[in-house]
Design an enzyme around this catalytic site. Structure first.
Site, PDB file in Angstrom:
ATOM      1  N   LYS A 105      -6.425  -8.318  -2.332  1.00  0.00           N
ATOM      2  CA  LYS A 105      -7.511  -8.245  -3.311  1.00  0.00           C
ATOM      3  C   LYS A 105      -7.857  -9.654  -3.768  1.00  0.00           C
ATOM      4  O   LYS A 105      -6.943 -10.440  -4.066  1.00  0.00           O
ATOM      5  CB  LYS A 105      -7.081  -7.419  -4.533  1.00  0.00           C
ATOM      6  CG  LYS A 105      -6.754  -5.985  -4.191  1.00  0.00           C
ATOM      7  CD  LYS A 105      -6.136  -5.229  -5.353  1.00  0.00           C
ATOM      8  CE  LYS A 105      -5.775  -3.826  -4.880  1.00  0.00           C
ATOM      9  NZ  LYS A 105      -5.037  -3.054  -5.875  1.00  0.00           N
TER      10      LYS A 105
ATOM     11  N   CYS B 287      32.451  14.001  38.786  1.00  0.00           N
ATOM     12  CA  CYS B 287      31.060  14.342  38.454  1.00  0.00           C
ATOM     13  C   CYS B 287      30.188  13.106  38.718  1.00  0.00           C
ATOM     14  O   CYS B 287      30.418  12.045  38.148  1.00  0.00           O
ATOM     15  CB  CYS B 287      30.971  14.754  36.985  1.00  0.00           C
ATOM     16  SG  CYS B 287      29.281  14.868  36.378  1.00  0.00           S
TER      17      CYS B 287
ATOM     18  N   ARG C 103      -7.667  11.975  -7.622  1.00  0.00           N
ATOM     19  CA  ARG C 103      -8.878  11.285  -7.182  1.00  0.00           C
ATOM     20  C   ARG C 103      -9.977  12.277  -6.815  1.00  0.00           C
ATOM     21  O   ARG C 103     -11.147  12.042  -7.083  1.00  0.00           O
ATOM     22  CB  ARG C 103      -8.496  10.414  -5.974  1.00  0.00           C
ATOM     23  CG  ARG C 103      -9.630   9.708  -5.335  1.00  0.00           C
ATOM     24  CD  ARG C 103      -9.052   8.662  -4.388  1.00  0.00           C
ATOM     25  NE  ARG C 103     -10.115   7.973  -3.693  1.00  0.00           N
ATOM     26  CZ  ARG C 103     -10.597   8.355  -2.529  1.00  0.00           C
ATOM     27  NH1 ARG C 103     -10.115   9.419  -1.931  1.00  0.00           N
ATOM     28  NH2 ARG C 103     -11.565   7.673  -1.961  1.00  0.00           N
TER      29      ARG C 103
ATOM     30  N   LYS D   7       0.871  -1.178   0.000  1.00  0.00           N
ATOM     31  CA  LYS D   7       0.000   0.000   0.000  1.00  0.00           C
ATOM     32  C   LYS D   7       0.907   1.227   0.000  1.00  0.00           C
ATOM     33  O   LYS D   7       1.513   1.577   1.008  1.00  0.00           O
ATOM     34  CB  LYS D   7      -0.912   0.001   1.221  1.00  0.00           C
ATOM     35  CG  LYS D   7      -1.917   1.141   1.173  1.00  0.00           C
ATOM     36  CD  LYS D   7      -2.969   1.002   2.245  1.00  0.00           C
ATOM     37  CE  LYS D   7      -4.086   2.011   2.058  1.00  0.00           C
ATOM     38  NZ  LYS D   7      -3.649   3.389   2.071  1.00  0.00           N
TER      39      LYS D   7
HETATM   40  S1  IVH Z   1      -6.681  -0.366  -4.525  1.00  0.00           S
HETATM   41  C1  IVH Z   1     -11.065  -0.090  -5.497  1.00  0.00           C
HETATM   42  N1  IVH Z   1      -4.135  -0.816  -4.165  1.00  0.00           N
HETATM   43  O1  IVH Z   1      -4.862   3.560  -0.824  1.00  0.00           O
HETATM   44  C2  IVH Z   1      -9.724  -0.227  -4.899  1.00  0.00           C
HETATM   45  N2  IVH Z   1      -5.030   1.242  -3.382  1.00  0.00           N
HETATM   46  O2  IVH Z   1      -8.201   3.762   0.079  1.00  0.00           O
HETATM   47  C3  IVH Z   1      -8.904   0.958  -5.120  1.00  0.00           C
HETATM   48  N3  IVH Z   1      -3.341   2.729  -2.378  1.00  0.00           N
HETATM   49  O3  IVH Z   1      -6.308   6.235  -2.013  1.00  0.00           O
HETATM   50  C4  IVH Z   1      -7.649   1.048  -4.347  1.00  0.00           C
HETATM   51  N4  IVH Z   1      -1.620   1.400  -2.670  1.00  0.00           N
HETATM   52  O4  IVH Z   1      -4.541   5.505  -3.590  1.00  0.00           O
HETATM   53  C5  IVH Z   1      -5.155   0.040  -3.980  1.00  0.00           C
HETATM   54  N5  IVH Z   1      -1.871  -1.344  -3.954  1.00  0.00           N
HETATM   55  C6  IVH Z   1      -2.888  -0.492  -3.773  1.00  0.00           C
HETATM   56  C7  IVH Z   1      -2.708   0.765  -3.152  1.00  0.00           C
HETATM   57  C8  IVH Z   1      -3.800   1.609  -2.969  1.00  0.00           C
HETATM   58  C9  IVH Z   1      -2.039   2.578  -2.220  1.00  0.00           C
HETATM   59  C10 IVH Z   1      -4.116   3.919  -1.940  1.00  0.00           C
HETATM   60  C11 IVH Z   1      -5.100   4.420  -2.942  1.00  0.00           C
HETATM   61  C12 IVH Z   1      -6.298   4.857  -2.151  1.00  0.00           C
HETATM   62  C13 IVH Z   1      -6.077   4.254  -0.811  1.00  0.00           C
HETATM   63  C14 IVH Z   1      -7.134   3.234  -0.529  1.00  0.00           C
END
Ligand code: IVH
Length: 694
Positions: free
Chosen positions: A314, A456, A158, A137
């Site tokens: 996922k 000291c 976004r 992430k």
């Molecule tokens: S998936 C429908 N995968 O985390 C799913 N998000 O709330 C869409 N992010 O603002 C997101 N790394 O920008 C996904 N490997 C990753 C991610 C990721 C960072 C961010 C994304 C979003 C927030 C998720």
């Protein structure tokens, strides 16, 4: 690679360019983009910079001569140029959603998610595990890249998920983002929106902040804010100078495309089109697979060049994703599993100073307690006066505190804009806060010191704690609270006094009882049996660490021999130079020190006989080892001692100069780094074999 100025002298021809010129421009665009990809994405340049610049200039000249040849996907457009009045809104045809977050630090986050998925899919308990695509992430800024017939036509933030902002001009300057999808990935769809995260590497971020500071500009709080700030700039020349990067993680609208069957397949397709996809992604089975991934990434998180705040799970099958659908604005098929934050904001309540064993006066920030990196942090060393000035830390400031892995917490930077009017700057005291003696800072030294030496109390306490520490005399139970009472109560003033302590007097101290007192007396008695090297180290001679103490012991083989040595003889010892020799000679020239040593020896301290030096093993002598993880039978100290006995060195961090990394269970970032650098990796058995080689 360098940006090249536009040639001014080429005659502009408005007529249609000859076919040859069009073909050449197309070829140059493709070549330059391929070189760009190799350089920025693959980190493996294919041509020297000069060659790239030559091709770039040739394309610029063609475009200047025949403006119709200038396309939006031309690499010459990456340097930026457009200055906008404001960012235009963009309607997302497929909304940009966020994901649910599991914050549990333990495994339950993964188990909860897997249970939910199985329940929603109506899977029986004995049904096989669900397959998941797992990713990092990234901690940056979400972006949607729209490609039409393979050409990047729009990039949007976004925003609120339904409407974002058009940041195309800025995004075109990001070298890792292809302006045209690579042909190697197959024919590009009529429309495809690639979604992902724009981020900045931590090292680039630090460099960027350093130059902001040098220019007297505002500092960015963290890489994420910096990335967002750069992308929402109106002047794309600014974005062009920023070290922005990108990883794809999903899809928005698409048309004329038959997607693969799985999410991991989608990312593979992106990679084939030259879109950067992070290689730490994986496909795993069931909750167990998620747990292992979360743990593995957590262990190596610090070795990543960029910040992440968690991992994302996922459901891999796109058909199952569709079946699961959405709940309000979040997909049921994905979840983010976070790690504890490594950086937090807090306040500097005060800056105090601590007096160390050698009198070094160290400023320490007392912080408003803050939970960061998995622990509550209440203070952070500021190292020395110059560091406080360099970081411009005032009492009352709001600061960023970072604690990554086991590294000690540090104050990273100040949020100047939050400085209160009554903030106070730090003043190094002129006198020692413990004994009142003068504090001196020599011109070529970063450190200020109390000049009272062992008179000291603070230095005395630190010296005693060092004497008793595990790697020195190893007196279990003689900790800070006890030493404070012993020194303040006048029961102990030198290390030799420790050996006169008796159980009844100790039992009367706070936090002590009969049992603890008896244990301490026994620990003191036992420590008398030691080695010369430990004893030399325990004396706390300035500039003499464990390794030098061992070298001195091996060379002189007796304390008398060492005490009698002059500077010349001392410098004959391996790795002892004039500075160490001077410290050692000065220590033993001091009458008080000689008295304490005599009293210690009289108290019954004696040394194990020193073995004849072993012939250094060819595979070990002169080699640098790094130990990581838990070995099956040897402790770290044992492994270290064996390597050193054969003439090897043990270092704490992996670099190109490391010869071997010895890795055990739960080896972390050091192992990853070794793999990246191609350093030889040994397990315990291989190490033992190497040590036994003649
Ligand atoms: S998936 C429908 N995968 O985390 C799913 N998000 O709330 C869409 N992010 O603002 C997101 N790394 O920008 C996904 N490997 C990753 C991610 C990721 C960072 C961010 C994304 C979003 C927030 C998720």
């Amino acid at each position: 690679m360098t940006a090249v100025a536009v040639p001014a002298d080429a005659a502009v021809v408005n007529a249609a360019p000859p076919a040859q010129a069009s073909a050449r421009a197309k070829e140059l665009r493709a070549q330059l983009e391929a070189h760009n990809h190799s350089y920025y994405v693959l980190d493996a340049p294919t041509v020297p910079d000069a060659e790239y610049d030559r091709l770039f200039r040739e394309l610029q000249a063609l475009e200047a001569q025949y403006p119709v040849l200038l396309t939006v996907d031309s690499p010459t457009q990456r340097v930026g140029g457009k200055v906008l009045d404001e960012l235009q809104p963009v309607q997302h045809r497929v909304p940009m959603l966020s994901i649910q977050t599991e914050t549990d630090i333990e495994d339950s986050g993964a188990v909860n998610f897997d249970n939910r998925v199985r329940k929603e899919l109506g899977l029986a308990e004995d049904a096989p595990p669900v397959e998941y695509a797992v990713e990092l992430k990234f901690d940056g800024l979400a972006i949607s890249l729209r490609y039409e017939d393979g050409v990047l036509v729009q990039a949007a933030t976004r925003g609120d998920g339904a409407t974002g902002e058009d940041v195309t001009a800025n995004v075109r300057t990001i070298r890792v983002i292809p302006l045209r999808l690579h042909a190697a990935g197959g024919t590009a769809p009529k429309v495809i929106e690639v979604r992902g995260e724009i981020y900045i590497d931590r090292r680039d971020f630090e460099a960027m902040n350093a130059s902001q500071q040098a220019a007297g500009e505002k500092l960015f709080v963290n890489p994420r804010n910096a990335a967002a700030g750069c992308i929402r700039q109106l002047d794309s020349r600014i974005a062009a100078r920023r070290p922005l990067s990108f990883f794809a993680y999903g899809t928005g609208e698409s048309e004329g495309w038959t997607p693969p069957l799985t999410h991991s397949g989608v990312l593979d397709a992106f990679a084939a089109w030259g879109v950067p996809v992070n290689d730490k992604r994986a496909v795993v089975q069931g909750a167990q697979g998620l747990i292992e991934y979360h743990r593995r990434v957590g262990e190596t998180r610090n070795a990543l060049p960029f910040d992440i705040d968690g991992v994302v799970y996922k459901v891999n099958s796109l058909a199952l994703q569709q079946q699961l659908g959405f709940r309000s604005r979040e997909p049921r098929w994905a979840v983010a599993h976070k790690y504890p934050a490594q950086e937090e904001l807090t306040e500097v309540l005060d800056i105090e100073v601590q007096v160390g064993r050698t009198g070094a006066i160290t400023p320490v920030a007392r912080l408003k307690p803050v939970f960061v990196g998995g622990v509550t942090v209440t203070n952070a060393t500021l190292h020395n006066e110059d560091e406080v000035r360099r970081k411009d830390i005032h009492i009352g400031d709001t600061v960023v505190v970072r604690r990554a892995g086991d590294v000690i917490p540090e104050v990273v930077r100040v949020l100047i804009e939050r400085r209160p009017v009554d903030a106070r700057s730090f003043v190094m005291p002129q006198t020692c806060p413990s004994c009142g003696a003068a504090v001196r800072r020599d011109e070529d030294e970063a450190v200020a010191r109390c000049t009272a030496g062992l008179y000291c109390p603070a230095q005395r306490k630190q010296a005693l704690l060092h004497f008793a520490s595990r790697r020195a005399m190893d007196i279990d139970g003689l900790g800070e609270k006890i030493v404070d009472q012993l020194v303040d109560g006048g029961m102990v003033s030198t290390a030799a006094d420790i050996f006169r302590l008796e159980a009844p007097a100790l039992a009367a101290l706070e936090r002590m009882g009969d049992k603890a007192a008896a244990n301490l007396v026994q620990a003191i008695a036992q420590c008398r049996d030691t080695t010369l090297a430990r004893f030399i180290y325990a004396l706390g001679i300035r500039n003499v660490g464990e390794s030098t103490a061992r070298d001195l012991a091996a060379h002189f083989r007796s304390i008398d021999g060492l005490m009698a040595a002059d500077g010349m003889r001392l410098q004959q010892v391996t790795d002892v130079g004039p500075i160490v020799a001077q410290s050692v000679a000065a220590f033993f020239a001091d009458g008080h020190n000689r008295e304490v040593i005599a009293a210690l020896l009289a108290a019954g301290i004696h040394f194990a006989p020193i073995a004849e030096p072993q012939a250094p093993a060819p595979g070990v002598a002169g080699k640098t080892f790094v130990l990581t993880g838990t070995l099956p039978t040897l402790t770290r100290d044992e492994a270290k001692a064996r390597i050193e006995a054969k003439g090897g060195k043990v270092s704490g961090s992996v670099s190109k100069k490391t010869h071997y990394v010895v890795a055990g269970e739960e080896a972390g970032g050091k192992l990853t780094k070794a793999q990246e650098l191609g350093v030889a990796i040994l397990d315990e058995a291989a190490l033992t074999e190497l040590l036994n080689e003649i």
